[in-house]
Design an enzyme around this catalytic site. Structure first.
Site, mmCIF file in Angstrom:
data_model
loop_
_atom_site.group_PDB
_atom_site.id
_atom_site.type_symbol
_atom_site.label_atom_id
_atom_site.label_comp_id
_atom_site.label_asym_id
_atom_site.label_seq_id
_atom_site.Cartn_x
_atom_site.Cartn_y
_atom_site.Cartn_z
ATOM 1 N N LYS A 10 0.829 -1.222 0.000
ATOM 2 C CA LYS A 10 0.000 0.000 0.000
ATOM 3 C C LYS A 10 0.847 1.249 0.000
ATOM 4 O O LYS A 10 2.050 1.205 0.293
ATOM 5 C CB LYS A 10 -0.930 0.008 1.223
ATOM 6 N N GLY A 143 10.457 -3.472 4.877
ATOM 7 C CA GLY A 143 10.730 -2.342 5.775
ATOM 8 C C GLY A 143 10.969 -1.032 5.062
ATOM 9 O O GLY A 143 11.876 -0.288 5.409
ATOM 10 N N SER A 144 10.139 -0.726 4.051
ATOM 11 C CA SER A 144 10.345 0.508 3.273
ATOM 12 C C SER A 144 9.118 1.398 3.231
ATOM 13 O O SER A 144 9.062 2.326 2.445
ATOM 14 C CB SER A 144 10.728 0.155 1.839
ATOM 15 N N GLY A 145 8.112 1.078 4.023
ATOM 16 C CA GLY A 145 6.920 1.932 4.066
ATOM 17 C C GLY A 145 5.821 1.527 3.115
ATOM 18 O O GLY A 145 4.777 2.185 3.042
ATOM 19 N N GLY A 147 4.246 -1.329 3.330
ATOM 20 C CA GLY A 147 3.356 -2.280 3.996
ATOM 21 C C GLY A 147 3.679 -3.744 3.753
ATOM 22 O O GLY A 147 2.774 -4.576 3.678
ATOM 23 N N SER A 148 4.983 -4.085 3.671
ATOM 24 C CA SER A 148 5.316 -5.507 3.485
ATOM 25 C C SER A 148 4.838 -6.327 4.679
ATOM 26 O O SER A 148 4.443 -7.474 4.531
ATOM 27 C CB SER A 148 6.825 -5.702 3.272
ATOM 28 N N SER A 149 4.867 -5.722 5.884
ATOM 29 C CA SER A 149 4.462 -6.497 7.068
ATOM 30 C C SER A 149 2.976 -6.851 6.981
ATOM 31 O O SER A 149 2.587 -7.987 7.268
ATOM 32 C CB SER A 149 4.761 -5.718 8.353
ATOM 33 N N GLU A 193 0.074 -7.906 12.799
ATOM 34 C CA GLU A 193 0.736 -6.589 12.721
ATOM 35 C C GLU A 193 1.142 -6.084 14.100
ATOM 36 O O GLU A 193 2.161 -5.400 14.247
ATOM 37 C CB GLU A 193 -0.199 -5.565 12.057
ATOM 38 N N ASP A 204 -2.923 -0.518 7.480
ATOM 39 C CA ASP A 204 -2.174 -1.284 6.474
ATOM 40 C C ASP A 204 -2.829 -2.633 6.186
ATOM 41 O O ASP A 204 -3.010 -3.015 5.029
ATOM 42 C CB ASP A 204 -0.724 -1.515 6.940
HETATM 43 N N1 LIG Z 1 7.696 -11.730 3.210
HETATM 44 C C1 LIG Z 1 8.022 -11.624 4.506
HETATM 45 N N2 LIG Z 1 8.494 -12.686 5.179
HETATM 46 C C2 LIG Z 1 8.820 -12.580 6.501
HETATM 47 N N3 LIG Z 1 8.709 -11.445 7.228
HETATM 48 C C3 LIG Z 1 8.248 -10.365 6.599
HETATM 49 C C4 LIG Z 1 7.881 -10.393 5.215
HETATM 50 N N4 LIG Z 1 7.473 -9.162 4.868
HETATM 51 C C5 LIG Z 1 7.584 -8.409 5.982
HETATM 52 N N5 LIG Z 1 8.048 -9.113 7.019
HETATM 53 C C6 LIG Z 1 8.278 -8.628 8.398
HETATM 54 O O1 LIG Z 1 7.881 -7.277 8.440
HETATM 55 C C7 LIG Z 1 8.996 -6.427 8.796
HETATM 56 C C8 LIG Z 1 8.896 -5.119 8.027
HETATM 57 O O2 LIG Z 1 7.768 -4.447 8.475
HETATM 58 P P1 LIG Z 1 7.737 -2.905 8.763
HETATM 59 O O3 LIG Z 1 8.894 -2.472 9.585
HETATM 60 O O4 LIG Z 1 6.386 -2.628 9.268
HETATM 61 O O5 LIG Z 1 7.927 -2.241 7.301
HETATM 62 P P2 LIG Z 1 6.945 -2.296 6.034
HETATM 63 O O6 LIG Z 1 5.647 -2.841 6.504
HETATM 64 O O7 LIG Z 1 6.819 -0.874 5.614
HETATM 65 O O8 LIG Z 1 7.624 -3.092 5.002
HETATM 66 C C9 LIG Z 1 10.214 -7.237 8.425
HETATM 67 O O9 LIG Z 1 11.325 -6.838 9.221
HETATM 68 C C10 LIG Z 1 9.775 -8.657 8.735
HETATM 69 O O10 LIG Z 1 9.897 -8.949 10.107
HETATM 70 C C1 LIG Z 2 3.319 4.633 10.636
HETATM 71 C C2 LIG Z 2 2.046 3.865 10.295
HETATM 72 O O1 LIG Z 2 0.981 4.806 10.200
HETATM 73 C C3 LIG Z 2 2.166 3.164 8.942
HETATM 74 C C4 LIG Z 2 3.325 2.213 8.881
HETATM 75 O O2 LIG Z 2 3.447 1.652 7.568
HETATM 76 P P1 LIG Z 2 4.723 0.791 7.153
HETATM 77 O O3 LIG Z 2 4.834 -0.353 8.102
HETATM 78 O O4 LIG Z 2 5.916 1.691 7.257
HETATM 79 O O5 LIG Z 2 4.451 0.323 5.739
HETATM 80 C C5 LIG Z 2 1.762 2.886 11.419
HETATM 81 C C6 LIG Z 2 0.341 2.325 11.435
HETATM 82 O O6 LIG Z 2 -0.596 3.001 10.980
HETATM 83 O O7 LIG Z 2 0.167 1.209 11.945
HETATM 84 MG MG LIG Z 3 4.604 -2.422 8.258
#
Ligand SMILES: Nc1ncnc2c1ncn2[C@@H]1O[C@H](COP(=O)(O)OP(=O)(O)O)[C@@H](O)[C@H]1O
Ligand SMILES: C[C@@](O)(CCOP(=O)(O)O)CC(=O)O
Ligand SMILES: [Mg+2]
Length: 378
Positions: A10, A143-145, A147-149, A193, A204
């Protein structure tokens, strides 16, 4: 038996961080997905006493015997129910962390630990202590914003829920889940999450589950219908950061300066609401006029994110570079590095700005905005 699921990443157009504190935010799904393949072995098969997780893009595999999982993860069978999402207690999380540590994750990938803990929690709570191989691939940067998590939690939960569904019509096509299962999957993904973010707002996982574009405030979801073309350039600064740490940094600042921060959150709330109104508006205003207003709102939102302490010098560099080309940018997601959005008004030619950004070591791409949410395939 094999089930596949996918869930999108997202972008947050306005309102990140403030949304954790009750403000409105606007987010849209993008066409970059996390894919999960869940294989349940036959009773007679080899390896039917193990749970294995393969992270294909990273060439990593983790595996636990079911006996070890049962021994370590406390499970009260009287309250256990996959249809009632529950939170992972601190004590259970500690036991799960031990199971993750036993896997000796390479030091350079230690940031995966929270994702793997989340995997164990969601898997054992939804499917119990049953053998499986789960294969994950993703098109999203970690971990780039973007929403991979959330995409990980949503896609995993979608596969787990789909595997226990009675309707498994075979076919190659992706299909959406029904409303009841979507709601259930969104609640479980939110619990996932929580393990990764600490205190997520839920925006997200919600936009990853439902897709399209949404306005979100304290768990209340409004699906938005965009009535204007909306193009964004996404620039990944490649500066790594962690959402949990950034979210807790904002909470700490709020404890130190409650009045000032509440005013900041209130201003963000107004920005998000106005943005949602402009995007949906069918009025006579020309697209150019709407784009001008969105530009200004993005600029104000970025200023407020700066005052929350979540910007970064790499983000400032992207903002300055795009401004030279008369384009406006803001961070998206948790900030601290990660990705930056740049509004591309109609007829913008991006070649020059992309060239300049990439020559600074950043990675640029465009993604289609407002597409599918979680989908499954048998
Ligand atoms: N495909 C995946 N497999 C395992 N863990 C994942 C995967 N994608 C995301 N994660 C977990 O989510 C974390 C990144 O989430 P976050 O810091 O919220 O950043 P974002 O949601 O923006 O990518 C990773 O460090 C990892 O622990
Ligand atoms: C900073 C926040 O608003 C979004 C975080 O997004 P991401 O994990 O950086 O993709 C946190 C949240 O809404 O849960
Ligand atoms: Mg995230």
């Amino acid at each position: 038996m094999e089930v596949k699921a996918r869930a999108p990443g997202k972008i947050i157009l306005a309102g990140e961080h403030a949304v954790v504190h009750g403000s409105t935010a606007v987010a849209a799904a993008i066409d970059l997905y996390t894919y999960v393949t869940l294989r349940l072995p036959l009773q007679s098969a080899e390896n039917n006493d193990r749970l294995t997780l393969q992270l294909k893009d990273l060439s990593l595999e983790f595996s636990w015997s079911l006996a070890r999982l049962k021994e370590a993860i406390p499970c009260d069978s009287s309250t256990f129910s996959s249809s009632k999402p529950t939170s992972c207690s601190g004590e259970t999380l500690k036991s799960i962390a031990v199971l993750v540590e036993e896997q000796n994750i390479p030091e350079a990938k230690i940031w995966l630990s929270s994702g793997i803990s989340t995997f164990l929690w969601l898997y054992t709570n939804i499917l119990g202590f049953n053998p499986a191989t789960v294969i994950i691939t993703t098109e999203l940067p970690y971990g780039s914003g973007l929403g991979s998590s959330a995409a990980f939690c949503v896609a995993l939960t979608a596969a787990l829920i789909a595997s226990s569904s009675s309707d498994k019509t075979r076919g190659d096509a992706w299909s959406s889940l029904d409303e009841t299962n979507l709601e259930l999957l969104n609640k479980w993904a939110f619990e996932g999450e929580k393990i990764i973010h600490g205190k997520p707002s839920g925006i997200d996982n919600t936009v990853s589950a439902y897709g399209n574009m949404i306005k979100f405030c304290s768990g209340e979801i409004t699906r938005l219908q965009s009535n204007m073309p909306l193009r964004m350039l996404i620039t990944n600064t490649k500066v790594g950061r962690n959402t949990k740490a950034l979210v807790s940094g904002v909470s700490e600042r709020t404890v130190r300066h409650p009045d000032a921060m509440n005013s900041v959150f209130s201003a963000v709330d107004s920005i998000s609401k106005e943005l949602a109104t402009i995007i949906q508006s069918k009025d006579e205003n020309s697209v150019t006029e709407k784009e001008e207003r969105i530009k200004e709102l993005m600029e104000m939102n970025q200023g407020l994110l700066q005052s929350m302490g979540v910007s970064h010098s790499s983000i400032d560099t992207v903002i300055r570079t795009t401004l030279k080309h008369k384009l406006t940018s803001k961070l998206t997601g948790a900030g601290g590095g990660g990705c930056v959005l740049t509004l591309l008004p109609t007829r913008t030619v991006v070649d020059k700005v992309v060239e300049e950004l990439e020559s600074s070591g950043f990675q640029c791409f465009t993604a289609s905005i407002g597409g599918n949410g979680a989908q499954i395939c048998f």
